[in-house]
Design a protein around this motif. Structure first.
Motif, PDB file in Angstrom:
ATOM      1  N   GLY A 170       0.822  -1.201   0.000  1.00  0.00           N
ATOM      2  CA  GLY A 170       0.000   0.000   0.000  1.00  0.00           C
ATOM      3  C   GLY A 170       0.852   1.245   0.000  1.00  0.00           C
ATOM      4  N   LEU A 171       0.224   2.355  -0.331  1.00  0.00           N
ATOM      5  CA  LEU A 171       0.909   3.637  -0.279  1.00  0.00           C
ATOM      6  C   LEU A 171       0.321   4.419   0.883  1.00  0.00           C
ATOM      7  N   ARG A 172       1.175   4.829   1.799  1.00  0.00           N
ATOM      8  CA  ARG A 172       0.687   5.569   2.948  1.00  0.00           C
ATOM      9  C   ARG A 172       0.851   7.061   2.671  1.00  0.00           C
ATOM     10  N   SER A 173      -0.214   7.817   2.837  1.00  0.00           N
ATOM     11  CA  SER A 173      -0.127   9.260   2.631  1.00  0.00           C
ATOM     12  C   SER A 173      -0.808   9.963   3.795  1.00  0.00           C
ATOM     13  N   HIS A 174      -0.688  11.259   3.849  1.00  0.00           N
ATOM     14  CA  HIS A 174      -1.188  12.023   4.989  1.00  0.00           C
ATOM     15  C   HIS A 174      -2.041  13.174   4.477  1.00  0.00           C
ATOM     16  N   PRO A 175      -3.233  12.887   3.965  1.00  0.00           N
ATOM     17  CA  PRO A 175      -4.000  13.926   3.279  1.00  0.00           C
ATOM     18  C   PRO A 175      -4.310  15.145   4.136  1.00  0.00           C
ATOM     19  N   CYS A 176      -4.535  14.971   5.443  1.00  0.00           N
ATOM     20  CA  CYS A 176      -4.918  16.137   6.254  1.00  0.00           C
ATOM     21  C   CYS A 176      -3.745  16.724   7.009  1.00  0.00           C
ATOM     22  N   TYR A 217       2.787  -5.676   3.391  1.00  0.00           N
ATOM     23  CA  TYR A 217       2.306  -6.532   4.465  1.00  0.00           C
ATOM     24  C   TYR A 217       2.623  -7.982   4.144  1.00  0.00           C
ATOM     25  N   ASP A 234      -1.515   6.893  12.568  1.00  0.00           N
ATOM     26  CA  ASP A 234      -2.859   7.471  12.623  1.00  0.00           C
ATOM     27  C   ASP A 234      -2.957   8.580  13.668  1.00  0.00           C
ATOM     28  N   ARG A 248      -1.071  11.678  12.637  1.00  0.00           N
ATOM     29  CA  ARG A 248      -1.818  12.426  11.620  1.00  0.00           C
ATOM     30  C   ARG A 248      -3.000  13.155  12.245  1.00  0.00           C
ATOM     31  N   GLU A 293      -9.912   6.910  11.507  1.00  0.00           N
ATOM     32  CA  GLU A 293     -11.213   6.903  10.834  1.00  0.00           C
ATOM     33  C   GLU A 293     -12.358   6.959  11.845  1.00  0.00           C
ATOM     34  N   CYS A 331     -10.400  17.892   8.075  1.00  0.00           N
ATOM     35  CA  CYS A 331     -10.359  16.845   7.036  1.00  0.00           C
ATOM     36  C   CYS A 331     -11.675  16.668   6.298  1.00  0.00           C
ATOM     37  N   SER A 356     -12.051  15.938   2.628  1.00  0.00           N
ATOM     38  CA  SER A 356     -11.252  14.850   2.045  1.00  0.00           C
ATOM     39  C   SER A 356     -11.349  13.597   2.909  1.00  0.00           C
ATOM     40  N   ASP A 394     -10.062  10.424   1.196  1.00  0.00           N
ATOM     41  CA  ASP A 394      -8.593  10.390   1.203  1.00  0.00           C
ATOM     42  C   ASP A 394      -8.062  10.058   2.594  1.00  0.00           C
ATOM     43  N   ALA A 395      -8.697  10.646   3.610  1.00  0.00           N
ATOM     44  CA  ALA A 395      -8.228  10.390   4.980  1.00  0.00           C
ATOM     45  C   ALA A 395      -8.384   8.913   5.326  1.00  0.00           C
ATOM     46  N   GLY A 455      -5.882   6.874   3.508  1.00  0.00           N
ATOM     47  CA  GLY A 455      -4.537   7.087   4.040  1.00  0.00           C
ATOM     48  C   GLY A 455      -4.368   6.622   5.472  1.00  0.00           C
ATOM     49  N   SER A 456      -5.444   6.143   6.104  1.00  0.00           N
ATOM     50  CA  SER A 456      -5.346   5.681   7.493  1.00  0.00           C
ATOM     51  C   SER A 456      -4.598   4.354   7.550  1.00  0.00           C
ATOM     52  N   VAL A 476      -5.030   1.763   4.510  1.00  0.00           N
ATOM     53  CA  VAL A 476      -3.899   1.352   3.669  1.00  0.00           C
ATOM     54  C   VAL A 476      -3.810  -0.172   3.643  1.00  0.00           C
TER      55      VAL A 476
END
Lengths: 306, 306
Positions: free
Chosen positions: A28-34, A44, A237, A240, B215, B249, B252, B255-256, B259-260, B264
């Motif tokens: 997976g790709l982990r991103s931090h949208p907020c 995994y 989490d 973020r 989430e 957030c 989005s 997206d959140a 990205g959690s 992910v």
């Protein structure tokens, strides 16, 4: 319903970079949208009957313990820990060290502070603490950072009764390093942490009576946002979440602290100025560091001996 | 350093409105600078050796348990509890009830689900659950809400193995009412809660392995923001924090969730569509309600018998 999915701080997560033998589940790709910050790829696998997360390219993992005890003591062994108790232990300790006290010795209770003090000559220390917001007989100072002025503390040991922070220091004694953070010394702590690449950073909100405090989470969010700019930083989490919370409130930190449960209480008993002071950001260039259960001023930023 | 200051959920807080005998400490104004909502005045007293907080004019106190177990079971007795496990238990239960299943019987484990099923005729139920993201022998469905379609579940009992939500339902059995919340049914749950004035509302984030999940906190924040509009609502620190996080957030959410940490993971094992589905807001007009350890569709909003 959720299966045993790994996360920062979980005992099933192995962050080492050695090659894994195991059935690959997915990537997976982990991103931090907020929260801003970089994205990393994560893989995994099942290996030796446990689920393993392998994060690639993450040089610094940033986690936040939002509630006391959320992060197990065993999970801090390769980590640098920042203990955050904005109202008011972290802010008072930072202020005392900025005003040239020799060291701060935190005590879990008024009684323990008195016991510690009995080992020193009376001129060598000042005794600080409150009992339910009131002065304590025989104590020099209360819990207000304003009382820890240079004229009171310079060159002396400060023996400080402070429950939450002291418990955190005892609980996480196995960490690589423990420093004390608050809004007052945010820039200094962040510069210090930047030198700890290839280590995890765990931001511990001291909280109150085992519960969440918004002022500590906002400060952790300020730190997490700052660390998110580090190349290769990966936020959990809770990191973020704290960063998002801080982003939302960053233009009104003083109001947020004055409106917090503990801020409302402190203001109601006459400590509103303390709350406003503790909301000031990066005004003290001091990183308090725990060493042998005392808190000293960190001599230089980054990893250092002792 | 902090003294024993009261807060929502603390055992030292007494929210009854009877007159207090005690030494008055101070009075404060509580506001929610980052979260919106009304402000209330709060008075602190010592009475019978404990610190007591008397909040005036607060008809509904809103608290969030950000981490499993943060709110003690004894503190929910006069409260309406919303159990939030966005990925995926709450979303799957809500979907199954929207698709006319008779009831959902949550089980703590695969084994418990099988035991429960043995008490019913095979045509009367469907058995749902996964073991580490994989199908279970003899089970009809997994944990994906997409599987709980009308053709599969209408008129049947759904016996669902789901750890986090089931533990929360058992732990907080003493509450006035327990409902199941997620993004999918946010408006319906909020309308239902609006009818519970003069009660506390506790939003319980189910979390994962005893840790925070963003989430669930974002969903709690959506609910807390909604409840903050209720005249006389008073938000705790954690409710304000969740609301601030959600405010940051809210444009989005998908997206959140993607990205959690858990999002992910789910996407990496092929359940990305589940995550996107669970991010949809207020598309199902269903309030699942716990009754005698089963979950049924609430017949009408607000307080009701049984």
């Amino acid at each position: 319903m959720a299966s045993a999915q790994p996360r920062f701080g979980s005992s099933s997560v192995d962050y080492t970079s050695r090659p894994f033998q195991g059935r690959m589940l997915g990537t997976g790709l982990r991103s931090h949208p907020c929260a801003g910050g970089t994205a990393g790829s994560v893989t995994y696998l099942y290996s030796e009957s446990k689920l393993v997360e392998v994060e690639r390219g993450a040089a610094m993992r940033v986690d936040v313990s939002l509630v006391p005890g959320e992060v197990a003591a065993k999970d801090v062994q390769n980590a640098v820990v920042v203990v955050i108790d904005v109202l008011r232990a972290s802010s008072t300790i930072t202020t005392a060290l900025a005003n040239s006290c020799e060291e701060v010795i935190p005590a879990e209770s008024i009684e323990e502070a008195i016991t510690i003090a009995s080992g020193y000559a009376r001129l060598d220390y000042v005794l600080g603490g409150e009992r339910r917001g009131l002065a304590v007989d025989g104590f020099d100072l209360g819990n207000s950072p304003y009382e820890y002025s240079e004229s009171k503390v310079a060159g002396k040991k400060v023996i400080l009764a402070t429950t939450n922070g002291t418990l955190a220091v005892k609980r996480y004694g196995g960490a690589k390093e423990i420093v004390i953070g608050c809004f007052l010394n945010a820039d200094a702590v962040l510069r210090s942490l930047a030198a700890w690449r290839d280590h995890d950073v765990i931001l511990l909100c001291a909280g109150q009576d085992e519960r969440f405090c918004i002022e500590d989470a906002l400060c952790a969010g300020l730190y997490a946002s700052g660390l998110a700019q580090t190349p290769g930083a990966a936020l959990s989490d809770s990191a973020r979440a704290a960063a998002a919370m801080h982003e939302r409130c960053k233009d009104s930190i003083e109001d947020a602290l004055m409106g917090s449960d503990h801020g409302v209480y402190l203001a109601s008993v006459g400590f509103g100025d303390d709350v406003r002071y503790c909301a000031r950001q990066s005004v003290l260039d001091v990183v308090p560091k725990v060493y042998d259960r005392r808190v000293i001023r960190k001599a230089r930023l980054g990893p250092e001996e002792s």
